[in-house]
Motif scaffolding. Structure first.
Motif, PDB file in Angstrom:
ATOM      1  N   ILE A  27       0.851  -1.214   0.069  1.00 15.56           N
ATOM      2  CA  ILE A  27      -0.226   0.044  -0.220  1.00 15.56           C
ATOM      3  C   ILE A  27       1.025   1.301   0.021  1.00 15.56           C
ATOM      4  CG2 ILE A  27      -1.911  -1.203   1.098  1.00 15.56           C
ATOM      5  CD1 ILE A  27      -1.052   0.240   3.697  1.00 15.56           C
ATOM      6  N   VAL A  28       0.288   2.318  -0.599  1.00 11.78           N
ATOM      7  CA  VAL A  28       1.047   3.568  -0.566  1.00 11.78           C
ATOM      8  C   VAL A  28       0.211   4.581   0.215  1.00 11.78           C
ATOM      9  CG1 VAL A  28       2.104   5.571  -1.746  1.00 11.78           C
ATOM     10  CG2 VAL A  28       2.381   3.223  -2.755  1.00 11.78           C
ATOM     11  N   LEU A  29       0.718   5.165   1.391  1.00  4.94           N
ATOM     12  CA  LEU A  29      -0.060   6.117   2.164  1.00  4.94           C
ATOM     13  C   LEU A  29      -0.065   7.541   1.482  1.00  4.94           C
ATOM     14  CD1 LEU A  29       1.229   5.184   5.693  1.00  4.94           C
ATOM     15  CD2 LEU A  29      -0.659   4.578   4.765  1.00  4.94           C
ATOM     16  N   ASP A  30      -1.365   7.989   1.661  1.00  2.62           N
ATOM     17  CA  ASP A  30      -1.381   9.377   1.047  1.00  2.62           C
ATOM     18  C   ASP A  30      -0.440  10.196   1.835  1.00  2.62           C
ATOM     19  OD1 ASP A  30      -3.427   8.342  -0.704  1.00  2.62           O
ATOM     20  OD2 ASP A  30      -5.055   9.426   0.294  1.00  2.62           O
ATOM     21  N   GLU A  31      -0.032  10.182   2.980  1.00  5.89           N
ATOM     22  CA  GLU A  31       0.749  11.104   3.740  1.00  5.89           C
ATOM     23  C   GLU A  31       1.962  10.365   4.150  1.00  5.89           C
ATOM     24  OE1 GLU A  31       0.560  14.323   4.329  1.00  5.89           O
ATOM     25  OE2 GLU A  31      -1.381  14.582   3.682  1.00  5.89           O
ATOM     26  N   PRO A  32       2.842  10.308   3.389  1.00  2.00           N
ATOM     27  CA  PRO A  32       4.256   9.747   3.689  1.00  2.00           C
ATOM     28  C   PRO A  32       4.688   9.948   5.236  1.00  2.00           C
ATOM     29  CG  PRO A  32       4.433  10.877   1.678  1.00  2.00           C
ATOM     30  CD  PRO A  32       3.245  11.356   2.573  1.00  2.00           C
ATOM     31  N   LYS A  33       4.627  11.070   5.838  1.00  2.00           N
ATOM     32  CA  LYS A  33       5.031  11.247   6.968  1.00  2.00           C
ATOM     33  C   LYS A  33       4.327  10.466   8.189  1.00  2.00           C
ATOM     34  CE  LYS A  33       1.810  15.177   7.833  1.00  2.00           C
ATOM     35  NZ  LYS A  33       1.612  16.655   8.146  1.00  2.00           N
ATOM     36  N   LEU A  34       3.342   9.818   7.700  1.00  4.74           N
ATOM     37  CA  LEU A  34       2.518   8.843   8.681  1.00  4.74           C
ATOM     38  C   LEU A  34       2.909   7.415   8.416  1.00  4.74           C
ATOM     39  CD1 LEU A  34      -1.104   9.829   8.287  1.00  4.74           C
ATOM     40  CD2 LEU A  34       0.318  10.790  10.052  1.00  4.74           C
ATOM     41  N   ARG A  35       3.941   7.257   7.812  1.00  3.98           N
ATOM     42  CA  ARG A  35       4.466   5.547   7.684  1.00  3.98           C
ATOM     43  C   ARG A  35       4.907   5.075   8.878  1.00  3.98           C
ATOM     44  NH1 ARG A  35       8.472   3.569   3.577  1.00  3.98           N
ATOM     45  NH2 ARG A  35       9.910   5.032   4.288  1.00  3.98           N
ATOM     46  N   LEU A  36       6.008   5.947   9.622  1.00  3.65           N
ATOM     47  CA  LEU A  36       6.576   5.224  10.758  1.00  3.65           C
ATOM     48  C   LEU A  36       5.469   4.803  11.643  1.00  3.65           C
ATOM     49  CD1 LEU A  36       9.082   4.264  12.143  1.00  3.65           C
ATOM     50  CD2 LEU A  36       9.332   6.842  12.954  1.00  3.65           C
ATOM     51  N   ASP A  37       4.673   5.867  12.022  1.00  8.89           N
ATOM     52  CA  ASP A  37       3.592   5.835  12.820  1.00  8.89           C
ATOM     53  C   ASP A  37       2.633   4.517  12.779  1.00  8.89           C
ATOM     54  OD1 ASP A  37       2.192   6.799  15.275  1.00  8.89           O
ATOM     55  OD2 ASP A  37       0.574   7.041  13.677  1.00  8.89           O
ATOM     56  N   VAL A  38       2.548   4.287  11.556  1.00  7.65           N
ATOM     57  CA  VAL A  38       1.322   3.241  10.813  1.00  7.65           C
ATOM     58  C   VAL A  38       2.101   1.813  11.273  1.00  7.65           C
ATOM     59  CG1 VAL A  38       0.166   2.276   9.081  1.00  7.65           C
ATOM     60  CG2 VAL A  38      -0.080   4.612   9.420  1.00  7.65           C
ATOM     61  N   TYR A  39       3.486   2.068  10.912  1.00  2.00           N
ATOM     62  CA  TYR A  39       4.336   0.871  10.913  1.00  2.00           C
ATOM     63  C   TYR A  39       4.509   0.451  12.556  1.00  2.00           C
ATOM     64  CZ  TYR A  39       8.527  -2.073  11.212  1.00  2.00           C
ATOM     65  OH  TYR A  39       9.603  -2.871  11.365  1.00  2.00           O
ATOM     66  N   GLU A  40       4.661   1.416  13.211  1.00  5.29           N
ATOM     67  CA  GLU A  40       4.946   1.138  14.688  1.00  5.29           C
ATOM     68  C   GLU A  40       3.577   0.644  15.296  1.00  5.29           C
ATOM     69  OE1 GLU A  40       6.791   4.557  16.297  1.00  5.29           O
ATOM     70  OE2 GLU A  40       8.706   4.149  15.716  1.00  5.29           O
ATOM     71  N   LYS A  41       2.504   1.200  14.949  1.00  4.90           N
ATOM     72  CA  LYS A  41       1.244   0.855  15.678  1.00  4.90           C
ATOM     73  C   LYS A  41       0.821  -0.634  15.156  1.00  4.90           C
ATOM     74  CE  LYS A  41      -0.421   5.410  16.559  1.00  4.90           C
ATOM     75  NZ  LYS A  41      -1.405   6.576  16.393  1.00  4.90           N
ATOM     76  N   LEU A  42       0.778  -1.165  13.963  1.00  2.00           N
ATOM     77  CA  LEU A  42       0.608  -2.285  13.448  1.00  2.00           C
ATOM     78  C   LEU A  42       1.621  -3.182  14.267  1.00  2.00           C
ATOM     79  CD1 LEU A  42       0.203  -1.647   9.728  1.00  2.00           C
ATOM     80  CD2 LEU A  42      -1.490  -2.408  11.140  1.00  2.00           C
TER      81      LEU A  42
END
Length: 369
Positions: A288-303
């Protein structure tokens, strides 16, 4: 933890390996040619050469096509480093062609533009990223015009299709390479295969995988060039042949998982994988490609905190330290870099249950709410 990828080993797989362990051959016996025969028949190629990894397959494919010091090989920046390293292992120069922003594969438009600038590689290695074929027909037309050879890096793509034919039939390429690493669609533990329709290329690769030796008789052999110990074992080949029997079942399930992700994630602030109409992906990965790249690390860590494994595929090769030392810089291939900055691969494997997938989807919706 739900991993992003996982092999599936059946009782039949175990029995096939045990049978070899009880036999007279553990390394080069009857199982290796049996695996080669089964795979070439499956993909519709004339010849197959089994080796100990896809990296080895890429290396001997380059060597068989005459890649040497002073030559140039082009590939995709959106791949594992082996897609470029194989050329460096031959002493050749490497360059990259930026990816298409939709398919994440080599862009035929970018390739044509680069060729028109006055340079051409000896070999182009298009990578079938995540299981979807590159646009091979357009690439082949360019190869006929500009005189380069084609090695398909289909490490992700066994079981996929292009133009209604199995990937690996080599209609639009000289050689095609598959990987059987444990996170791939079928596995031999470690292993790879090169397929081709050219008997001379097959003979050359078979010689290169075995120290450059030509066998003359039961005991008489002759080394005619410098080769490598890249052989697959009978143990691995037996596992591969057994796994191949279930490949279509694996692909069917992966496509079901992908369809569910497509539907359930459609309203979220992200892009699901685009599928080219000429292709039927084998879905080795579901990026998947997030619309907001700056959220990637946060999404990764929460998953990860929710026991859901994700991964990033891939850090662009030209931004790796080794390739930066060769003169490549960030900004050279903007589509690959933009894709990398916002991508995550979600769990995608044959035994992913409906309940597990529902959990992944629910957590992703919760995080992105």
């Amino acid at each position: 933890m739900i991993p992003y990828g996982k092999q599936d080993i059946s009782d039949d797989d175990i029995a096939a390996v045990v049978a070899v362990l009880k036999s007279d051959f553990l390394t080069q016996g009857p199982q290796v040619p049996k695996f080669e025969e089964a795979l070439k028949n499956y993909v519709g190629a004339k010849h197959a050469v089994a080796v100990n990894s896809a990296t080895s397959a890429l290396h001997i494919a380059c060597l068989a096509l005459g890649v040497d010091a002073g030559d140039e090989v082009w590939t995709s920046p959106n791949s594992f480093v082996a897609s470029a390293n194989c050329a460096r292992m031959c002493g050749a120069k490497v360059d990259f062609v930026d990816i298409d922003a939709n398919t994440y594969n080599i862009s035929p438009d970018a390739l044509e533009e680069k060729l028109k600038a006055g340079r051409a590689p000896k070999v182009l290695i298009p990578v079938h990223f995540a299981g979807q074929s590159a646009e091979l027909e357009r690439i082949k037309k360019l190869s006929d015009e500009y005189g380069f050879k084609i090695i398909e890096d289909a490490s992700h793509a066994i079981g996929g299709a292009y133009k209604n034919k199995k990937i690996g039939n080599c209609e639009f390429s000289d050689i095609c390479v598959f990987s059987f690493h444990p996170v791939k669609i079928i596995t031999t533990g470690e292993g790879g295969m090169a397929v081709t329709n050219d008997a001379k290329l097959a003979e050359k690769m078979a010689q290169l995988r075995t120290h450059g030796i030509v066998k003359k008789d039961a005991w008489l052999y002759e080394q005619t060039e410098l080769g490598y110990n890249y052989r697959l074992t009978d143990i691995q080949a037996a596992l591969g042949t057994s796994q191949l029997h279930r490949l279509d079942k694996f692909i069917t399930r992966r496509r079901e998982i992908a369809q569910k992700y497509d539907a359930e994630l459609a309203a979220l602030p992200l892009q699901t994988p685009f599928q080219h109409p000429d292709c039927r992906s084998s879905y080795h990965l579901y990026p998947i490609v997030l619309d907001e790249p700056k959220l990637r690390l946060d999404v990764y860590e929460k998953l990860r905190a929710a026991a859901i494994g994700t991964q990033v595929h891939y850090i662009p090769i030209h931004t790796q330290a080794y390739y930066k030392n060769l003169g490549f810089k960030k900004g050279y291939f903007p589509n690959a870099e933009e894709y990398y900055a916002a991508t995550l691969s979600l769990p995608m494997f044959y035994t992913l249950s409906d309940a597990q997938q529902d959990y992944v989807i629910a957590k992703l919706k919760e995080i992105l709410a």
